[in-house]
Design an enzyme around this catalytic site. Structure first.
Site, PDB file in Angstrom:
ATOM      1  N   PRO A  70       0.832  -1.205   0.000  1.00  0.00           N
ATOM      2  CA  PRO A  70       0.000   0.000   0.000  1.00  0.00           C
ATOM      3  C   PRO A  70       0.866   1.253   0.000  1.00  0.00           C
ATOM      4  O   PRO A  70       2.035   1.218   0.386  1.00  0.00           O
ATOM      5  CB  PRO A  70      -0.799  -0.128   1.294  1.00  0.00           C
ATOM      6  CG  PRO A  70      -0.807  -1.592   1.596  1.00  0.00           C
ATOM      7  CD  PRO A  70       0.542  -2.082   1.139  1.00  0.00           C
ATOM      8  N   CYS A  71       0.276   2.371  -0.413  1.00  0.00           N
ATOM      9  CA  CYS A  71       1.075   3.591  -0.576  1.00  0.00           C
ATOM     10  C   CYS A  71       0.462   4.792   0.127  1.00  0.00           C
ATOM     11  O   CYS A  71       0.572   5.920  -0.347  1.00  0.00           O
ATOM     12  CB  CYS A  71       1.269   3.884  -2.059  1.00  0.00           C
ATOM     13  SG  CYS A  71      -0.263   3.897  -3.016  1.00  0.00           S
ATOM     14  N   GLN A  72      -0.186   4.583   1.292  1.00  0.00           N
ATOM     15  CA  GLN A  72      -0.826   5.691   1.986  1.00  0.00           C
ATOM     16  C   GLN A  72       0.174   6.772   2.401  1.00  0.00           C
ATOM     17  O   GLN A  72      -0.156   7.943   2.491  1.00  0.00           O
ATOM     18  CB  GLN A  72      -1.562   5.188   3.234  1.00  0.00           C
ATOM     19  CG  GLN A  72      -2.757   4.312   2.944  1.00  0.00           C
ATOM     20  CD  GLN A  72      -2.392   2.835   2.936  1.00  0.00           C
ATOM     21  OE1 GLN A  72      -1.264   2.472   2.669  1.00  0.00           O
ATOM     22  NE2 GLN A  72      -3.355   1.982   3.229  1.00  0.00           N
ATOM     23  N   GLY A  73       1.399   6.364   2.711  1.00  0.00           N
ATOM     24  CA  GLY A  73       2.380   7.320   3.207  1.00  0.00           C
ATOM     25  C   GLY A  73       3.090   8.103   2.135  1.00  0.00           C
ATOM     26  O   GLY A  73       3.847   9.016   2.441  1.00  0.00           O
ATOM     27  N   PHE A  74       2.849   7.787   0.860  1.00  0.00           N
ATOM     28  CA  PHE A  74       3.535   8.492  -0.212  1.00  0.00           C
ATOM     29  C   PHE A  74       2.750   9.735  -0.620  1.00  0.00           C
ATOM     30  O   PHE A  74       2.161   9.799  -1.677  1.00  0.00           O
ATOM     31  CB  PHE A  74       3.708   7.568  -1.423  1.00  0.00           C
ATOM     32  CG  PHE A  74       4.401   6.283  -1.104  1.00  0.00           C
ATOM     33  CD1 PHE A  74       5.681   6.292  -0.608  1.00  0.00           C
ATOM     34  CD2 PHE A  74       3.771   5.066  -1.277  1.00  0.00           C
ATOM     35  CE1 PHE A  74       6.339   5.105  -0.328  1.00  0.00           C
ATOM     36  CE2 PHE A  74       4.420   3.880  -0.995  1.00  0.00           C
ATOM     37  CZ  PHE A  74       5.708   3.902  -0.513  1.00  0.00           C
TER      38      PHE A  74
END
Length: 322
Positions: A70-74
């Site tokens: 997942p890429c929530q922090g990008f």
């Protein structure tokens, strides 16, 4: 080749890789329904656990690491080194497994949207991270319809090759596209949703297909995801999932306009075989399918791993001996 799978879900990626002739040594997911589905259809190598509780030292050494993160922090607002962002613990775990285990290859899959995050700076940082771990990397933008999948599903696939163990010249040959919208240049025409689903009987009538049930969520056409008309002559729109498990079922309308796709039909669009059975609530089954990678496409990647093991690695070894 031997494979470790991270964030495995129901196992679309794993099933395709394994059916090509590779061996899954270890897999992991936090979703209990997905793990039950995986165990029933693929094998008991799946572990139900939060990655924060996993000791990387207990993960077996392998030839290949596969999985999506997942890429929530990008976020565009946070362009510092992505691997240090606490929200990116899943990405960080994937990176650390690659860095510590040093497999020959890794395969990472993600949504197309990751390319535009931070004006493209995020994906550059991710590729830089993988390169710093000792890999030459290739990024491929993929429309699954171009590989015979009856679905216009666009994804990003990153292939990494261990520079120290294999070399900097990429020997992984990414599968060629064999299908196109208008069957140009001798390619086959995209597979339509009608071609893929016409064999399935009316789900309201007695039948022997597993998971051939559908959400009663009313079909009302609006210009919004999962509420648009489905053209029978085109590939299916992207099979979706509500990743957080909240909200109603997100199922594409059937092209007959009368109902939503069944779980079985959704799975067929993702090219799962008919004997692949899903477990959990209806919403959980739809979500597992929406989160999966099309089996047919992953089988192509798996076949390339087998080709490399039989040909390229042996060739490289002989050259080093000589």
């Amino acid at each position: 080749m031997t494979v470790v799978s991270l964030f495995s879900g129901a196992g679309g990626l794993d099933y395709g890789i394994k059916s090509a002739g590779n061996t899954i040594l270890w897999a992991n997911d936090i979703d209990k329904n997905a793990v039950e589905t995986y165990s029933h259809n693929i094998g008991n190598e799946i572990h139900l656990a939060d990655i924060s509780t996993i000791d990387i030292g207990n993960i077996p050494d392998c030839d290949v690491v596969i999985g999506g993160f997942p890429c929530q922090g990008f976020s565009q607002a946070n362009l510092r080194r992505t691997i240090d962002d606490e929200r990116n613990k899943l990405y960080k775990f994937y990176y650390q497994v690659i860095e510590q285990k040093q497999p020959l290859f890794f395969i990472a899959e993600n949504v197309k949207g990751i390319l535009s995050l931070g004006g493209g700076k995020i994906i550059k940082q991710i590729l830089s991270d993988f390169e710093s771990a000792g890999y030459v990397v290739e990024l491929h933008k993929v429309n699954m319809a171009n590989y015979g999948i009856p679905q216009t599903r666009e994804r990003v696939v990153i292939i990494g090759q261990n520079k120290k163990k294999i070399g900097e010249k990429m020997i992984f040959q990414f599968p060629k596209e064999l299908y196109s919208k208008d069957s140009i240049s001798g390619m086959q025409k995209w597979v339509s949703i009608k071609e893929a689903l016409d064999k399935y009987p009316d789900p309201d009538q007695p039948n022997n297909f597993k998971n051939h049930i559908y959400s009663k969520y009313k079909v009302v056409y609006r210009n919004f995801t999962a509420h648009r008309k489905t053209n029978p002559d085109n590939p299916s729109p992207t099979i979706l999932a509500r990743g957080n498990g909240k909200g109603g079922v997100c199922a594409i309308p059937h092209y007959n306009g009368k109902r939503r796709l069944t779980i079985r039909e959704s799975a067929a669009i993702q090219t799962f075989p008919d004997d692949f059975e899903f477990f959990g609530s209806m919403g959980a089954c739809y979500r597992q399918i929406g989160n999966a990678v099309p089996v047919k496409f992953e089988n192509l990647l798996g076949l390339e791993l087998v080709r490399i093991e039989k040909n390229e690695l042996c060739k490289n070894l002989m050259e080093k001996i000589a």
